[in-house]
Design a protein around this motif. Sequence first.
Motif, short mmCIF file in Angstrom:
data_model
loop_
_atom_site.label_atom_id
_atom_site.label_comp_id
_atom_site.label_asym_id
_atom_site.label_seq_id
_atom_site.Cartn_x
_atom_site.Cartn_y
_atom_site.Cartn_z
N LEU A 269 51.94 39.60 34.60
CA LEU A 269 51.43 41.09 34.44
C LEU A 269 49.74 40.84 33.84
O LEU A 269 48.89 41.40 34.49
CB LEU A 269 52.03 41.60 33.34
N VAL A 270 49.78 40.07 32.80
CA VAL A 270 48.28 39.91 32.53
C VAL A 270 47.38 38.75 33.34
O VAL A 270 46.01 39.39 33.77
CB VAL A 270 48.31 39.11 30.77
N TRP A 271 48.09 38.17 34.07
CA TRP A 271 47.51 37.30 35.56
C TRP A 271 46.81 38.47 36.32
O TRP A 271 45.69 38.32 36.89
CB TRP A 271 48.20 36.52 36.09
N TRP A 272 47.55 39.49 36.67
CA TRP A 272 47.39 40.52 37.63
C TRP A 272 46.27 41.61 37.10
O TRP A 272 45.35 41.91 37.75
CB TRP A 272 48.48 41.11 38.19
N VAL A 273 46.36 41.52 35.75
CA VAL A 273 45.46 42.55 35.04
C VAL A 273 44.04 41.82 35.16
O VAL A 273 43.04 42.42 35.45
CB VAL A 273 45.78 42.81 33.51
N LEU A 274 44.14 40.76 34.83
CA LEU A 274 42.61 40.02 35.08
C LEU A 274 42.28 39.83 36.40
O LEU A 274 41.10 40.08 36.76
CB LEU A 274 42.86 38.49 34.20
N CYS A 275 43.01 39.45 37.33
CA CYS A 275 42.84 39.10 38.79
C CYS A 275 42.17 40.61 39.49
O CYS A 275 41.31 40.55 39.98
CB CYS A 275 43.91 38.78 39.53
N LEU A 276 42.85 41.38 39.23
CA LEU A 276 42.33 42.95 39.65
C LEU A 276 41.04 43.39 38.99
O LEU A 276 40.32 43.99 39.66
CB LEU A 276 43.42 43.82 39.57
N ILE A 463 46.60 49.65 40.57
CA ILE A 463 47.68 48.62 40.51
C ILE A 463 47.34 48.03 39.11
O ILE A 463 48.33 47.62 38.50
CB ILE A 463 47.54 47.74 41.66
N GLY A 464 46.16 47.68 38.81
CA GLY A 464 45.94 46.96 37.43
C GLY A 464 46.30 47.81 36.54
O GLY A 464 46.89 46.99 35.17
N LEU A 465 46.02 48.99 36.35
CA LEU A 465 46.59 49.81 35.20
C LEU A 465 48.06 49.77 35.09
O LEU A 465 48.62 49.90 33.94
CB LEU A 465 46.14 51.41 35.35
N ILE A 466 48.70 49.95 36.15
CA ILE A 466 50.24 49.97 36.18
C ILE A 466 50.58 48.52 35.83
O ILE A 466 51.51 48.54 34.63
CB ILE A 466 50.68 50.24 37.44
#
Length: 543
Positions: A269-276, A463-466
């Motif tokens: 989840l944090v991976w996608w948070v940073l990536c987005l 998406i990042g917010l979710i």
Amino acid sequence: MALFDFLEKERTVAGAGFNRWLVPPAALAIHLCIGMAYGFSVFWLPLSKALGIKESIACAADIGLLERILSTSCDWQISMLGWMYTMFFVFLGLSAWLFGGWLEHAGPRKAGVVSAVCWCGGLVISALGVYQHQIWLMWLGSGVIGGIGLGLGYISPVSTLIKWFPDRRGMATGMAIMGFGGGAMIGAPLADKLMKFFATPDSVGVWQTFLVMAAIYFVFMMAGALSYRVPPTGWKPAGWTPPATNGNAMITTRHVHASKVWGIPQFWLVWWVLCLNVTAGIGILGMASPLLQEIFGGQLLGVAKTFNELDTAQKAQIAAIAAGFTGLLSLFNIGGRFAWASCSDFLGRKVTYGIFFVLGLALYASIPSMAHAGNKPLFVGFFCIILSMYGGGFATVPAYLADLFGTQMVGAIHGRLLTAWAAAGVFGPILVNYVREYQIANGVPKAQAYDITMYVLAGLLVIGLICNLLVRPVADKHFMTDAELAAEKKLAHERDAAAATGTAVASNGVTSPLAVAFGWLAVGIPLAIGIAITVQKAAVLFK
């Protein structure tokens, strides 16, 4: 072996009198050097005419790729040189992932020295590549070997700073990572001056510049690496109450082993948070100059003309204004790294990222209407805020990881997470560039070609917010047992606070205030000069 004993982690354990405020300037010394990766585009134009000097010598139209790479009779295309920029961040992510665990055991000093050797050695190999006119040597030198140095240098201070500043995790990592964003502000003007100094009728001065910068960077990076100290086990700031007592379930006092994070939902989840967050910012950062020019065109000069209607002289004028815009964005990128990361110490990491996504969504969605209305001040202001959150995302994420997974192996976990940066470095520019080209190819005016892009980027932030909202405390089963933690501490050569008094301890005496002041001046003066130059260039935007 005894010759290099000073690099061993045991020799970096600080004594009771050590001042922790010496560690941030040591980290900044390394980050300000490797941050020149952001400014390497200053070399592209001179290198594209390395043989022709005044004009590029084009290769034959029917020449193959391998022949083009090995040719010594025609100049390189900027697109070929640009691959080095891609390599920087791909190998940064890969080396941070692969060597993060080694760094935790070897310590930041050894990692910093290896980083200096790789980054500066890569510049020397690149200088040879320019001298011999072999672009593969540049790719190997700065792209691959230098990229490995980038990864090690980037993560070398993270775990150490978090352990020195458990009371201000965000601020501490923000100070260091701010340096990576600021490296180009110092390096690019320096490189420009050096190339002009070394330029001759037979040389564009790039290979000489590479050698000089390698020497300067090596001195600064080695000084930073040798100044690293790690706190003894059990150390904490005087009067500080550990976060376990404040009831914040998002901050753990236990520790997850780096090898286990791939199977933990919170990591992804944090991976996608940073990536987005990075995808949205990095695409805009790379297209900032043409974006401003094509959207506002003649409005930047007070002329009612589109970009395509401007003559050559007018386009040169707005290019100078756009360069100021790019510099201003870089300044907010840097400032955001420190400001947002520091705020996260009070707001919490999850709330801080929530602000990034909600505010970013509103700003991206509003930009097309600002552009159509010709509201330049708001347009510029919105992008400055967006880039501050882009930088803030980089600086806040190490503390986010420490909160969730503990501090024992946060450097290695951060290294694994930086694969998200490598992915975003590909996704962002491709998304922005190809959507723009598709729009223009289908007859959309250049001034409106970025509208869809802004809405797509806003969608990515949703998406990042979710993903951020779904982050919860890590389950107990993922944490190391007491026995596993003790074994890991042994591998990491940790020394208990009570034992940190022998001859192997790096510093037993009280740190001199002059040493602290000198450390900060050594990094602060170049950074201040870089900021002053950037502000001067950005002032053109408001004339």
